[in-house]
Write a protein that holds these residues in place. Structure first.
Motif, PDB file in Angstrom:
ATOM      1  N   SER A 114       0.827  -1.202   0.000  1.00 47.27           N
ATOM      2  CA  SER A 114       0.000   0.000   0.000  1.00 47.27           C
ATOM      3  C   SER A 114       0.864   1.256   0.000  1.00 47.27           C
ATOM      4  O   SER A 114       0.618   2.203  -0.759  1.00 47.27           O
ATOM      5  CB  SER A 114      -0.924  -0.007   1.231  1.00 47.27           C
ATOM      6  OG  SER A 114      -1.833   1.065   1.185  1.00 47.27           O
ATOM      7  N   LEU A 253      -7.139  -3.474  -8.411  1.00 51.54           N
ATOM      8  CA  LEU A 253      -6.983  -4.909  -8.169  1.00 51.54           C
ATOM      9  C   LEU A 253      -6.535  -5.182  -6.741  1.00 51.54           C
ATOM     10  O   LEU A 253      -6.947  -6.168  -6.122  1.00 51.54           O
ATOM     11  CB  LEU A 253      -5.971  -5.483  -9.158  1.00 51.54           C
ATOM     12  CG  LEU A 253      -5.881  -7.010  -9.291  1.00 51.54           C
ATOM     13  CD1 LEU A 253      -7.213  -7.585  -9.745  1.00 51.54           C
ATOM     14  CD2 LEU A 253      -4.778  -7.383 -10.263  1.00 51.54           C
ATOM     15  N   TYR A 254      -5.722  -4.291  -6.221  1.00 49.39           N
ATOM     16  CA  TYR A 254      -5.215  -4.453  -4.855  1.00 49.39           C
ATOM     17  C   TYR A 254      -6.239  -4.015  -3.813  1.00 49.39           C
ATOM     18  O   TYR A 254      -6.471  -4.718  -2.827  1.00 49.39           O
ATOM     19  CB  TYR A 254      -3.935  -3.638  -4.681  1.00 49.39           C
ATOM     20  CG  TYR A 254      -3.398  -3.608  -3.265  1.00 49.39           C
ATOM     21  CD1 TYR A 254      -2.589  -4.630  -2.785  1.00 49.39           C
ATOM     22  CD2 TYR A 254      -3.716  -2.564  -2.396  1.00 49.39           C
ATOM     23  CE1 TYR A 254      -2.101  -4.615  -1.494  1.00 49.39           C
ATOM     24  CE2 TYR A 254      -3.233  -2.541  -1.101  1.00 49.39           C
ATOM     25  CZ  TYR A 254      -2.429  -3.563  -0.656  1.00 49.39           C
ATOM     26  OH  TYR A 254      -1.966  -3.538   0.640  1.00 49.39           O
ATOM     27  N   TYR A 255      -6.893  -2.873  -4.039  1.00 49.77           N
ATOM     28  CA  TYR A 255      -7.697  -2.259  -2.982  1.00 49.77           C
ATOM     29  C   TYR A 255      -9.145  -2.725  -2.931  1.00 49.77           C
ATOM     30  O   TYR A 255      -9.682  -2.965  -1.844  1.00 49.77           O
ATOM     31  CB  TYR A 255      -7.674  -0.731  -3.129  1.00 49.77           C
ATOM     32  CG  TYR A 255      -6.448  -0.083  -2.558  1.00 49.77           C
ATOM     33  CD1 TYR A 255      -6.296   0.110  -1.188  1.00 49.77           C
ATOM     34  CD2 TYR A 255      -5.411   0.340  -3.381  1.00 49.77           C
ATOM     35  CE1 TYR A 255      -5.174   0.716  -0.664  1.00 49.77           C
ATOM     36  CE2 TYR A 255      -4.271   0.943  -2.864  1.00 49.77           C
ATOM     37  CZ  TYR A 255      -4.164   1.127  -1.508  1.00 49.77           C
ATOM     38  OH  TYR A 255      -3.040   1.698  -0.993  1.00 49.77           O
ATOM     39  N   PRO A 257     -11.103  -5.516  -3.751  1.00 46.06           N
ATOM     40  CA  PRO A 257     -11.506  -6.746  -3.037  1.00 46.06           C
ATOM     41  C   PRO A 257     -11.101  -6.730  -1.568  1.00 46.06           C
ATOM     42  O   PRO A 257     -11.823  -7.242  -0.712  1.00 46.06           O
ATOM     43  CB  PRO A 257     -10.748  -7.854  -3.797  1.00 46.06           C
ATOM     44  CG  PRO A 257     -10.354  -7.261  -5.090  1.00 46.06           C
ATOM     45  CD  PRO A 257     -10.147  -5.818  -4.821  1.00 46.06           C
ATOM     46  N   ARG A 258      -9.945  -6.127  -1.268  1.00 52.13           N
ATOM     47  CA  ARG A 258      -9.444  -6.084   0.108  1.00 52.13           C
ATOM     48  C   ARG A 258     -10.368  -5.260   0.999  1.00 52.13           C
ATOM     49  O   ARG A 258     -10.749  -5.700   2.094  1.00 52.13           O
ATOM     50  CB  ARG A 258      -8.028  -5.485   0.103  1.00 52.13           C
ATOM     51  CG  ARG A 258      -7.278  -5.620   1.416  1.00 52.13           C
ATOM     52  CD  ARG A 258      -5.894  -5.018   1.254  1.00 52.13           C
ATOM     53  NE  ARG A 258      -5.118  -5.701   0.243  1.00 52.13           N
ATOM     54  CZ  ARG A 258      -4.190  -6.611   0.495  1.00 52.13           C
ATOM     55  NH1 ARG A 258      -3.944  -6.952   1.744  1.00 52.13           N
ATOM     56  NH2 ARG A 258      -3.520  -7.169  -0.487  1.00 52.13           N
ATOM     57  N   ASN A 261     -13.769  -6.955   1.475  1.00 53.76           N
ATOM     58  CA  ASN A 261     -13.691  -8.069   2.413  1.00 53.76           C
ATOM     59  C   ASN A 261     -13.600  -7.584   3.854  1.00 53.76           C
ATOM     60  O   ASN A 261     -14.284  -8.100   4.745  1.00 53.76           O
ATOM     61  CB  ASN A 261     -12.491  -8.952   2.075  1.00 53.76           C
ATOM     62  CG  ASN A 261     -12.497 -10.256   2.850  1.00 53.76           C
ATOM     63  OD1 ASN A 261     -13.502 -10.963   2.870  1.00 53.76           O
ATOM     64  ND2 ASN A 261     -11.400 -10.573   3.497  1.00 53.76           N
ATOM     65  N   LEU A 280     -11.771 -14.518  -2.222  1.00 50.84           N
ATOM     66  CA  LEU A 280     -11.459 -13.088  -2.133  1.00 50.84           C
ATOM     67  C   LEU A 280     -10.043 -12.873  -1.629  1.00 50.84           C
ATOM     68  O   LEU A 280      -9.313 -12.005  -2.127  1.00 50.84           O
ATOM     69  CB  LEU A 280     -12.453 -12.380  -1.205  1.00 50.84           C
ATOM     70  CG  LEU A 280     -13.844 -12.094  -1.759  1.00 50.84           C
ATOM     71  CD1 LEU A 280     -14.739 -11.526  -0.663  1.00 50.84           C
ATOM     72  CD2 LEU A 280     -13.772 -11.110  -2.921  1.00 50.84           C
ATOM     73  N   LEU A 283      -7.749 -13.534  -4.357  1.00 54.39           N
ATOM     74  CA  LEU A 283      -7.888 -12.518  -5.396  1.00 54.39           C
ATOM     75  C   LEU A 283      -7.090 -11.269  -5.063  1.00 54.39           C
ATOM     76  O   LEU A 283      -6.364 -10.735  -5.911  1.00 54.39           O
ATOM     77  CB  LEU A 283      -9.366 -12.161  -5.586  1.00 54.39           C
ATOM     78  CG  LEU A 283      -9.691 -11.110  -6.653  1.00 54.39           C
ATOM     79  CD1 LEU A 283      -9.276 -11.600  -8.029  1.00 54.39           C
ATOM     80  CD2 LEU A 283     -11.175 -10.774  -6.636  1.00 54.39           C
ATOM     81  N   TYR A 284      -7.195 -10.795  -3.815  1.00 51.73           N
ATOM     82  CA  TYR A 284      -6.508  -9.543  -3.503  1.00 51.73           C
ATOM     83  C   TYR A 284      -5.099  -9.735  -2.947  1.00 51.73           C
ATOM     84  O   TYR A 284      -4.321  -8.775  -2.876  1.00 51.73           O
ATOM     85  CB  TYR A 284      -7.342  -8.653  -2.572  1.00 51.73           C
ATOM     86  CG  TYR A 284      -7.525  -9.109  -1.148  1.00 51.73           C
ATOM     87  CD1 TYR A 284      -6.475  -9.143  -0.246  1.00 51.73           C
ATOM     88  CD2 TYR A 284      -8.788  -9.454  -0.666  1.00 51.73           C
ATOM     89  CE1 TYR A 284      -6.669  -9.527   1.073  1.00 51.73           C
ATOM     90  CE2 TYR A 284      -8.995  -9.842   0.643  1.00 51.73           C
ATOM     91  CZ  TYR A 284      -7.923  -9.871   1.512  1.00 51.73           C
ATOM     92  OH  TYR A 284      -8.122 -10.243   2.821  1.00 51.73           O
ATOM     93  N   SER A 285      -4.747 -10.967  -2.565  1.00 52.49           N
ATOM     94  CA  SER A 285      -3.422 -11.193  -2.004  1.00 52.49           C
ATOM     95  C   SER A 285      -2.408 -11.692  -3.017  1.00 52.49           C
ATOM     96  O   SER A 285      -1.243 -11.305  -2.983  1.00 52.49           O
ATOM     97  CB  SER A 285      -3.497 -12.203  -0.851  1.00 52.49           C
ATOM     98  OG  SER A 285      -4.261 -11.708   0.226  1.00 52.49           O
ATOM     99  N   PRO A 288      -2.626  -9.779  -7.676  1.00 47.89           N
ATOM    100  CA  PRO A 288      -1.853  -8.564  -8.004  1.00 47.89           C
ATOM    101  C   PRO A 288      -0.366  -8.829  -8.143  1.00 47.89           C
ATOM    102  O   PRO A 288       0.324  -8.137  -8.895  1.00 47.89           O
ATOM    103  CB  PRO A 288      -2.138  -7.632  -6.816  1.00 47.89           C
ATOM    104  CG  PRO A 288      -3.456  -8.081  -6.299  1.00 47.89           C
ATOM    105  CD  PRO A 288      -3.453  -9.568  -6.467  1.00 47.89           C
TER     106      PRO A 288
END
Length: 316
Positions: A114, A253-255, A257-258, A261, A280, A283-285, A288
């Motif tokens: 981030s 893509l990073y933010y 779904p994170r 969730n 999920l 997907l976000y971990s 990316p």
């Protein structure tokens, strides 16, 4: 009634992975995870090696990209091999303290990504808005210090309390980590004692780490678009749109779904199925980490040229 036990009594936890996954899909999932890890290893490792070896790539933007690649590669190394072992060899257990160790690094590296995305957005804004002063405002030394600060102080400082909270819980007889790897939520779910305050603190910390950098990232790109809008050159528009769209794709893509969730799992009346939560999380971990190096290879001519030169040398 749940039985309370000391941490020494439950010295192992069981990594469930994808809850409800049929046994006949175990080999397929393990093969996919292994393939994903190999791609991540090759792609992110290539970025790190290329930036390290080519002096022409010793520039602020590439240094940030190399740090992002290192973070992603370390994350995948700490998580994916265990998932492969879980589904291929049935090795689903780990000690509680190893689980907490993995949890710390997962959240540490998530926070680090981030901050690195924020540094990347700042770098792009200065490059567009102050092109003549860019080399004096953004230097290798400043980027090195900023990345080092993020690695060693900023990201870890937000996660130390998470580790302390995890080590202080009273474990129940259930020792299943009902997801892909050890996270703060999954570890606190093992507790018999009241951890509502700990969960709230973890959620607040996560939102600060995610939303503050995201706000500055979006502001940076909004200002970039504003600067380019004042330019009369059509090529500037095209180049800026291409660059911003790729970067914003990675940010989304990073933010998205994170954050989804985190927010949904903290709404009392909303229950996400464990399988959906695991998807999920993947997907976000992990996704990316595959997209980042591919996008930067496609976008960055210097990296493409360096790779091309190395491949030519290897042929002879």
């Amino acid at each position: 009634m749940q039985i309370m036990v000391n941490q020494s009594d439950i010295f192992e936890v069981i990594l469930v992975g994808f809850p409800g996954l049929p046994d006949h899909l175990y080999n397929f999932v393990s093969a996919v995870m292994l393939l994903v890890y190999i791609i991540s290893l090759v792609a992110n490792g290539s970025v790190i090696i290329l930036v390290s070896l080519n002096v022409q790539l010793h520039k602020p933007m590439y240094l940030i990209i190399a740090n992002l690649a290192a973070s992603d590669l370390l994350f995948d190394t700490l998580t994916l091999p265990k998932l492969v072992a879980r589904y291929w060899f049935g090795s689903s257990t780990m000690s509680f303290h190893v689980c907490v160790f993995q949890m710390f690094w997962i959240h540490h590296l998530g926070s680090l990504d981030s901050y690195l995305l924020l540094l990347m957005a700042i770098d792009r804004y200065v490059a567009v808005s102050q092109p003549l002063k860019y080399s004096t405002i953004i230097t290798n030394q400043k980027v090195f210090v900023a990345c080092g600060f993020s690695w060693l102080i900023l990201a870890p400082s937000t996660k130390i309390l998470t580790v302390i909270d995890a080590l202080s819980i009273v474990l129940c007889s259930s020792n299943k980590i009902n997801t892909l790897f050890c996270t703060n939520v999954s570890v606190l779910a093992l507790a018999c004692n009241d951890v509502a305050i700990k969960k709230q603190a973890a959620f607040t910390s996560a939102m600060i780490v995610l939303l503050l950098p995201l706000a500055f990232i979006l502001l940076s790109y909004a200002m970039i678009i504003s600067v380019i809008a004042k330019s009369a050159h059509v090529n500037n528009w095209k180049k800026a749109f291409y660059t911003c769209s790729l970067h914003l794709f990675l940010v989304a893509l990073y933010y998205i779904p994170r954050i989804f969730n985190y927010i949904v799992t903290n709404i009392p009346l909303v229950v996400i199925k464990a399988d959906v939560n695991a998807v999920l999380l993947f997907l976000y971990s992990v996704v990316p980490h595959l997209a980042n190096p591919i996008v930067y290879f496609l976008q960055t001519k210097e990296i493409q040229q360096t790779l091309g030169n190395i491949l030519k040398m290897l042929r002879f």
